[in-house]
Design a protein around this motif. Structure first.
Motif, PDB file in Angstrom:
ATOM      1  N   GLU A  97     -62.288  58.692  47.991  1.00 30.55           N
ATOM      2  CA  GLU A  97     -63.743  58.900  47.094  1.00 30.55           C
ATOM      3  C   GLU A  97     -64.106  60.295  47.462  1.00 30.55           C
ATOM      4  N   VAL A  98     -65.190  60.855  46.551  1.00 36.52           N
ATOM      5  CA  VAL A  98     -65.665  62.098  46.940  1.00 36.52           C
ATOM      6  C   VAL A  98     -67.199  61.981  46.207  1.00 36.52           C
ATOM      7  N   TYR A  99     -68.159  62.430  46.929  1.00 33.52           N
ATOM      8  CA  TYR A  99     -69.523  62.357  46.456  1.00 33.52           C
ATOM      9  C   TYR A  99     -69.852  63.791  46.532  1.00 33.52           C
ATOM     10  N   LEU A 100     -70.382  64.184  45.206  1.00 31.48           N
ATOM     11  CA  LEU A 100     -71.160  65.630  44.796  1.00 31.48           C
ATOM     12  C   LEU A 100     -72.483  65.605  45.024  1.00 31.48           C
ATOM     13  N   ALA A 101     -73.128  66.235  45.831  1.00 34.92           N
ATOM     14  CA  ALA A 101     -74.511  66.447  46.130  1.00 34.92           C
ATOM     15  C   ALA A 101     -74.972  67.662  46.403  1.00 34.92           C
ATOM     16  N   VAL A 102     -74.075  68.802  45.902  1.00 34.17           N
ATOM     17  CA  VAL A 102     -74.424  70.077  46.145  1.00 34.17           C
ATOM     18  C   VAL A 102     -75.479  70.653  44.756  1.00 34.17           C
ATOM     19  N   GLY A 103     -76.549  71.084  45.290  1.00 34.10           N
ATOM     20  CA  GLY A 103     -77.518  71.502  44.302  1.00 34.10           C
ATOM     21  C   GLY A 103     -78.536  72.572  44.984  1.00 34.10           C
ATOM     22  N   THR A 104     -79.098  73.489  43.961  1.00 39.15           N
ATOM     23  CA  THR A 104     -80.292  74.497  44.416  1.00 39.15           C
ATOM     24  C   THR A 104     -81.158  74.377  43.258  1.00 39.15           C
ATOM     25  N   THR A 105     -82.127  75.211  43.435  1.00 37.62           N
ATOM     26  CA  THR A 105     -83.093  75.396  42.474  1.00 37.62           C
ATOM     27  C   THR A 105     -83.003  76.878  41.891  1.00 37.62           C
ATOM     28  N   MET A 106     -83.742  76.931  40.505  1.00 40.90           N
ATOM     29  CA  MET A 106     -83.529  78.423  40.023  1.00 40.90           C
ATOM     30  C   MET A 106     -84.394  79.413  40.943  1.00 40.90           C
ATOM     31  N   PHE A 153     -77.494  80.276  39.960  1.00 39.53           N
ATOM     32  CA  PHE A 153     -77.666  78.545  39.682  1.00 39.53           C
ATOM     33  C   PHE A 153     -76.407  77.726  39.274  1.00 39.53           C
ATOM     34  N   ARG A 154     -75.766  78.304  38.143  1.00 40.07           N
ATOM     35  CA  ARG A 154     -74.674  77.764  37.540  1.00 40.07           C
ATOM     36  C   ARG A 154     -73.546  77.752  38.438  1.00 40.07           C
ATOM     37  N   ALA A 155     -73.390  78.911  39.197  1.00 39.45           N
ATOM     38  CA  ALA A 155     -72.529  78.995  40.370  1.00 39.45           C
ATOM     39  C   ALA A 155     -72.399  77.787  41.190  1.00 39.45           C
ATOM     40  N   VAL A 156     -73.473  77.496  41.659  1.00 35.89           N
ATOM     41  CA  VAL A 156     -73.682  76.319  42.661  1.00 35.89           C
ATOM     42  C   VAL A 156     -73.539  75.045  42.015  1.00 35.89           C
ATOM     43  N   ASP A 157     -74.632  74.530  41.278  1.00 32.68           N
ATOM     44  CA  ASP A 157     -74.618  73.327  40.794  1.00 32.68           C
ATOM     45  C   ASP A 157     -73.627  72.784  39.949  1.00 32.68           C
ATOM     46  N   LEU A 158     -72.866  73.832  39.154  1.00 34.99           N
ATOM     47  CA  LEU A 158     -71.636  73.454  38.377  1.00 34.99           C
ATOM     48  C   LEU A 158     -70.339  73.813  39.169  1.00 34.99           C
ATOM     49  N   ALA A 159     -70.165  75.171  39.280  1.00 32.93           N
ATOM     50  CA  ALA A 159     -68.775  75.614  39.974  1.00 32.93           C
ATOM     51  C   ALA A 159     -68.683  74.989  40.997  1.00 32.93           C
ATOM     52  N   ASN A 207     -81.298  71.299  32.786  1.00 29.76           N
ATOM     53  CA  ASN A 207     -80.620  69.970  32.109  1.00 29.76           C
ATOM     54  C   ASN A 207     -79.210  70.329  31.671  1.00 29.76           C
ATOM     55  N   ARG A 208     -79.162  71.431  30.821  1.00 27.71           N
ATOM     56  CA  ARG A 208     -77.862  71.835  30.193  1.00 27.71           C
ATOM     57  C   ARG A 208     -76.786  71.955  31.250  1.00 27.71           C
ATOM     58  N   VAL A 209     -77.172  72.534  32.391  1.00 30.27           N
ATOM     59  CA  VAL A 209     -76.114  72.922  33.434  1.00 30.27           C
ATOM     60  C   VAL A 209     -75.409  71.351  33.842  1.00 30.27           C
ATOM     61  N   LYS A 210     -76.751  70.540  34.273  1.00 33.19           N
ATOM     62  CA  LYS A 210     -76.242  69.373  34.899  1.00 33.19           C
ATOM     63  C   LYS A 210     -75.350  68.582  33.915  1.00 33.19           C
ATOM     64  N   GLY A 211     -75.750  68.590  32.515  1.00 34.42           N
ATOM     65  CA  GLY A 211     -74.944  67.841  31.519  1.00 34.42           C
ATOM     66  C   GLY A 211     -73.284  68.434  31.383  1.00 34.42           C
ATOM     67  N   GLU A 212     -73.404  69.900  31.355  1.00 37.60           N
ATOM     68  CA  GLU A 212     -72.012  70.239  31.466  1.00 37.60           C
ATOM     69  C   GLU A 212     -71.198  70.120  32.760  1.00 37.60           C
ATOM     70  N   LEU A 213     -71.713  69.773  33.915  1.00 29.40           N
ATOM     71  CA  LEU A 213     -71.202  69.291  35.093  1.00 29.40           C
ATOM     72  C   LEU A 213     -70.461  67.715  34.766  1.00 29.40           C
ATOM     73  N   GLU A 214     -71.266  67.133  34.112  1.00 27.37           N
ATOM     74  CA  GLU A 214     -70.950  65.794  33.800  1.00 27.37           C
ATOM     75  C   GLU A 214     -69.738  65.571  32.863  1.00 27.37           C
ATOM     76  N   GLN A 215     -69.836  66.486  31.818  1.00 22.87           N
ATOM     77  CA  GLN A 215     -69.034  66.802  30.775  1.00 22.87           C
ATOM     78  C   GLN A 215     -67.476  67.284  31.601  1.00 22.87           C
ATOM     79  N   ALA A 216     -67.756  68.225  32.553  1.00 21.70           N
ATOM     80  CA  ALA A 216     -66.345  68.842  33.077  1.00 21.70           C
ATOM     81  C   ALA A 216     -66.028  67.674  33.905  1.00 21.70           C
ATOM     82  N   LEU A 217     -66.656  66.831  34.793  1.00 18.97           N
ATOM     83  CA  LEU A 217     -66.032  65.861  35.719  1.00 18.97           C
ATOM     84  C   LEU A 217     -65.375  64.719  34.862  1.00 18.97           C
ATOM     85  N   THR A 218     -66.088  64.429  33.653  1.00 14.20           N
ATOM     86  CA  THR A 218     -65.519  63.201  33.012  1.00 14.20           C
ATOM     87  C   THR A 218     -64.063  63.859  32.293  1.00 14.20           C
TER      88      THR A 218
END
Length: 216
Positions: free
Chosen positions: A66-75, A84-90, A124-135
């Motif tokens: 299993e892998v747990y992804l909790a990498v995140g920052t703020t604007m 921000f996208r490079a951290v939270d998504l990439a 919220n868009r970047v977070k949604g894009e991450l969910e989409q990419a993981l799916t």
């Protein structure tokens, strides 16, 4: 493997990531906890295996379940939308890809309450894009945690205290009965426990809303 699960965590220096780490180390069903980090974590344990990595080029990982992804920052901390996208998504996506290549079958990720790839709000868009990419990676199980504002001791973790979180904590305590469960601030510990409960047996995509995790 020895019957015990072997897991990986990215973002163990953050509120939820640190709670994931400490809970995983105490879990007898977990035999090894691989932490991917830029700097050493301030924890010592026989089950803990640190991997200091360059997240731009993640090396092959040891076998994990299993892998747990909790990498995140703020604007504010990131300084720009691209950073921000490079951290939270990439970074989260790159870790997920490396974990699946190492045999991981399930993914747990810390997202956001209003995550939506079509949101007009960038965060919220970047977070949604991450969910989409993981799916799109098609793991056997994907557990998406969508917490409200997180609560926890950032100072102990060496992070700047966020005034907005402090104010929200005290205001919400005063009017808690009036706030819908999904919108109440939530302790990072509860988010971590919810992920560690649901990820091991997930056989589909599961979305954990903040209100659901309040009882974790």
């Amino acid at each position: 493997m020895t019957g015990q699960r072997h897991i990986a965590i990215a973002g163990a220096s953050g509120l939820v990531g640190n709670a994931l780490l400490l809970n995983a180390l105490d879990d007898p069903s977990i035999g090894a906890v691989h932490v991917l980090c830029r700097r050493p974590v301030k924890v010592s344990h026989p089950k803990l295996l640190e991997h200091q990595v360059d997240f731009q080029l993640i090396p092959p990982l040891p076998a994990i379940d299993e892998v747990y992804l909790a990498v995140g920052t703020t604007m504010h901390q990131a300084g720009s939308r691209a950073a921000f996208r490079a951290v939270d998504l990439a970074i989260n996506l790159a870790v997920a890809q490396a974990a699946l290549a190492a045999g991981a079958q399930r993914i747990g990720v810390v997202s956001a309450m209003a995550a939506n790839p079509k949101s007009r709000f960038f965060y919220n868009r970047v977070k949604g894009e991450l969910e989409q990419a993981l799916t799109a990676l098609s793991p056997d199980g994907l557990v998406i945690a969508r917490p409200s504002m997180l609560l926890g001791d950032r100072q102990t973790l060496g992070q700047p205290v966020r005034l907005s979180e402090t104010l929200t904590k005290y205001i919400s305590q005063a009017v808690k009965p009036l706030i819908p469960r999904d919108y109440r601030p939530i302790e990072a510990q509860k988010v971590a426990r919810a992920l560690l409960t649901h990820v091991p047996t997930a056989d589909q995509t599961i979305i954990l809303r903040s209100g659901e995790m309040q009882t974790a």
